[in-house]
Design a protein around this motif. Structure first.
Motif, mmCIF file in Angstrom:
data_model
loop_
_atom_site.group_PDB
_atom_site.id
_atom_site.type_symbol
_atom_site.label_atom_id
_atom_site.label_comp_id
_atom_site.label_asym_id
_atom_site.label_seq_id
_atom_site.Cartn_x
_atom_site.Cartn_y
_atom_site.Cartn_z
ATOM 1 N N ILE A 516 37.038 -0.137 3.861
ATOM 2 C CA ILE A 516 35.946 0.826 4.008
ATOM 3 C C ILE A 516 34.578 0.155 3.897
ATOM 4 C CG2 ILE A 516 34.859 2.856 2.950
ATOM 5 C CD1 ILE A 516 37.582 3.823 2.139
ATOM 6 N N ILE A 517 34.510 -0.920 3.125
ATOM 7 C CA ILE A 517 33.225 -1.545 2.797
ATOM 8 C C ILE A 517 32.403 -1.938 4.025
ATOM 9 C CG2 ILE A 517 32.185 -3.606 1.752
ATOM 10 C CD1 ILE A 517 34.204 -3.332 -0.513
ATOM 11 N N PRO A 518 32.991 -2.558 5.074
ATOM 12 C CA PRO A 518 32.149 -2.911 6.241
ATOM 13 C C PRO A 518 31.438 -1.707 6.851
ATOM 14 C CG PRO A 518 34.286 -3.998 6.386
ATOM 15 C CD PRO A 518 34.379 -3.028 5.255
ATOM 16 N N HIS A 519 32.050 -0.551 6.780
ATOM 17 C CA HIS A 519 31.443 0.647 7.367
ATOM 18 C C HIS A 519 30.350 1.213 6.467
ATOM 19 C CE1 HIS A 519 34.714 0.327 10.168
ATOM 20 N NE2 HIS A 519 35.582 0.395 9.180
ATOM 21 N N ILE A 520 30.521 1.063 5.156
ATOM 22 C CA ILE A 520 29.474 1.505 4.235
ATOM 23 C C ILE A 520 28.247 0.609 4.376
ATOM 24 C CG2 ILE A 520 28.852 1.814 1.811
ATOM 25 C CD1 ILE A 520 31.768 2.426 1.225
ATOM 26 N N GLU A 521 28.491 -0.697 4.457
ATOM 27 C CA GLU A 521 27.379 -1.643 4.528
ATOM 28 C C GLU A 521 26.791 -1.726 5.943
ATOM 29 O OE1 GLU A 521 28.396 -4.750 0.944
ATOM 30 O OE2 GLU A 521 29.007 -5.295 2.987
#
Length: 600
Positions: A516-521
């Motif tokens: 999920i992190i790449p989409h949050i950042e």
């Protein structure tokens, strides 16, 4: 006496009145034919005159016939005592069929300006003068078609398929292959067919058979297929076979000497020949930067090469986009400033199309993408626009599935206040992704399939058969052009991401959170998050030791809690504690200390 056979004069007058209008059928009616053109000693003056008139008429007919015999549009019915009823009947049948044939005729200008009108199949497009790369695909095509062995595909014809996004260079690869094929088999015909629709394809095939002369004037596309199949060796290129409803394989001749190349945006065409299908992706960064410099007339100096790579990377190395950029740079000599200009005026530059710069039928990058996008259903369009807000290369199927199984309504932290927009966004996502009221992988795949059919999305699998969706950076940029920062889709993205987060230290959840992190950042979402979403994103980022972006979301959570609940509310104190921990991880001890001093 006027004109004994006025057909030539009629054509001239028609040209003066109707300009370059096309003639589909030209029927001449004669009154007789002289077998012996020499004068007879016993004929009187009137007989001699009649003989001369008939000869003039006959010469006019022969002149027009010689000029138009290859076109199949000219017919002559001549009264004679020795008329063959069968021949007359056949001619009349040909005339009737010529009226019924729905094809282009011959322009009046051509009929009147040349000694002989030739009918031939249209030439194929030219290979771009700066063709680069693609050696990997071409080598496979050469091995497949020139190895001398026939594979067992169910038919004798050897077939290869090229699929990919519009503007990726599929047609250019096919044209490059055609040149190699002609060099090896110079006597073999090569036909380039427009396969964008059934009607276009059948018209192209009819043109092939009818270009053989007047005897083939009324032949059909099936006659063309049969004729091609009977040739010793041939190559057919079916270009832009994108329409999913087109039964393309009904139009492929079955022949031991046949070769077929198919280009298509429809990625699903590959199932027809999976072993001989080739995905045409973007150029390598090296090839794309080389193309940009060569096409724009810049030397490959280290400084220029660095700038060209930056531009190519921004354009996702899509050949069509690189070619258009090179054209603009050629005119304005702006290699140094193009990247800045593109980022400022992305819409205008993606919409530019100059046929003098870019060869082929493609228009601008925007037009190429839009043509595919408009073929999607409304629901598939919305889904693709939503996907454009994710990180382009790692949209995990499990992110969508997990959020959908939770009805897009789950929040990982039990907070005492809930933003009413979360329920609204959950309802909107259920309507879009789960229209039946519950998650259905089959229904979701049906929507995804439409995007795959035009290569607007691709599917890749990772370790453990994990499925990811990817979207080309230019498709992503184009889709984002009309989405304002606070668009509903931005908030729906936040709901999907936050809904998949689970507030525990389970290892499987930890691995899932990393996806999920790449989409949050990668998405600018901080200004649109609710208290619960801010808590969730801060938790996941801190869990992965991404402390600085975690601070951004936890600061927002604290501000929202303070404004909505006051300084002493348990949710506010919890936000303060999580923020202090993230500040500690960042080494911001003084900020942490100040924060704690302000705590109640």
């Amino acid at each position: 006496m006027g004109y004994a056979n006025p057909v030539k004069q009629l054509l001239k007058e028609a040209h003066s009145h109707f300009g370059e209008a096309e003639v589909g059928t030209l029927l001449s009616l004669g009154t007789g034919k002289i077998e012996n053109s020499k004068p007879i000693d016993t004929e009187n003056r009137m007989q001699a005159m009649a003989r001369q008139v008939t000869l003039d008429a006959q010469r006019s007919h022969e002149d027009v016939y010689e000029r138009l015999k290859e076109t199949g549009i000219y017919f002559r019915l001549n009264e004679s005592a020795h008329m063959d009823e069968g021949a007359v009947s056949d001619t009349i049948d040909e005339v009737v069929r010529s009226f019924q044939v729905d094809s282009h005729g011959i322009s009046l200008k051509d009929i009147n300006s040349v000694a002989k009108v030739e009918m031939s199949f249209k030439p194929r497009p030219s290979l771009t003068r700066n063709f680069v790369g693609r050696d990997d695909i071409l080598d496979k095509l050469y091995e497949m078609h020139f190895s001398g062995e026939r594979s067992s595909q169910g038919v004798s014809t050897l077939m290869s398929i090229l699929t990919g996004l519009g503007g990726s260079g599929k047609t250019q690869i096919a044209l490059k292959f055609a040149l190699e094929y002609e060099s090896r088999h110079p006597a073999a015909p090569v036909y380039f067919l427009d396969a964008r629709s059934q009607e276009r394809l059948e018209t192209e095939l009819e043109t092939i058979i009818r270009s053989r002369g007047s005897a083939y004037r009324s032949r059909t596309h099936q006659d063309a297929i049969d004729w091609i199949a009977g040739q010793e060796r041939w190559l057919l290129i079916f270009d832009n076979a994108d329409d999913p409803s087109l039964r393309l394989f009904d139009y492929i001749p079955n022949s031991s000497g046949g070769h077929v190349l198919i280009t298509s945006r429809n990625d699903l065409v590959r199932v027809q020949a999976p072993e001989n299908s080739h995905k045409v992706d973007s150029l390598s960064l090296g090839d794309a930067s080389h193309l940009l410099l060569v096409s724009s007339g810049y030397t490959a100096s280290p400084d220029n090469l660095t700038k060209a790579k930056e531009i190519a990377r921004e354009l996702g190395c899509l050949p069509l986009a690189v070619a258009h950029a090179a054209g603009y740079i050629t005119i304005h000599r702006c290699l140094d400033t193009y990247l800045h200009l593109y980022r400022q005026r992305r819409r205008e530059l993606l919409s530019r199309s100059d046929p003098n710069v870019v060869q082929g039928r493609e228009g601008s990058v925007s037009t190429t993408i839009q043509l595919s996008f408009e073929r999607l259903s409304t629901q598939a369009r919305y889904l693709l626009q939503l996907f454009s807000l994710f990180h382009a290369t790692s949209i995990s199927h499990s992110i969508i599935e997990k959020a959908a199984l939770r009805n897009f309504a789950f929040t990982p932290f039990a907070l005492q206040v809930q933003d009413p927009s979360e329920e609204e966004h959950a309802s909107a996502l259920m309507a879009l992704i789960c229209p039946s009221g519950a998650w259905s992988e089959f229904d979701f795949n049906e929507m995804i399939q439409q995007c795959l059919q035009y290569s607007l999305l691709q599917i890749i699998t990772g370790d453990g058969a994990t499925k990811y969706y990817t979207i080309h950076v230019l498709v992503q940029s184009w889709l984002r052009l009309d989405l304002p920062q606070d668009h509903l889709f931005q908030r729906l993205l936040i709901r999907i991401l936050a809904c998949g987060i689970t507030a525990d230290d389970n290892y499987e959840n930890l691995i899932f959170h990393r996806s999920i992190i790449p989409h949050i950042e990668g998405a600018v979402v901080a200004l649109n998050t609710t208290i619960a979403d801010s808590f969730a994103f801060g938790f996941v980022l801190e869990e992965a030791r991404h402390s600085l972006p975690a601070v951004q979301y936890l600061e927002r959570a604290l501000v929202l809690c303070t404004d909505a609940l006051g300084d002493t509310h348990p949710d506010t104190i919890s936000a303060m504690g999580r923020l202090a921990a993230s500040l500690d991880s960042c080494g911001k001890f003084r900020t942490k200390e100040t924060l704690w001093r302000g705590a109640p």
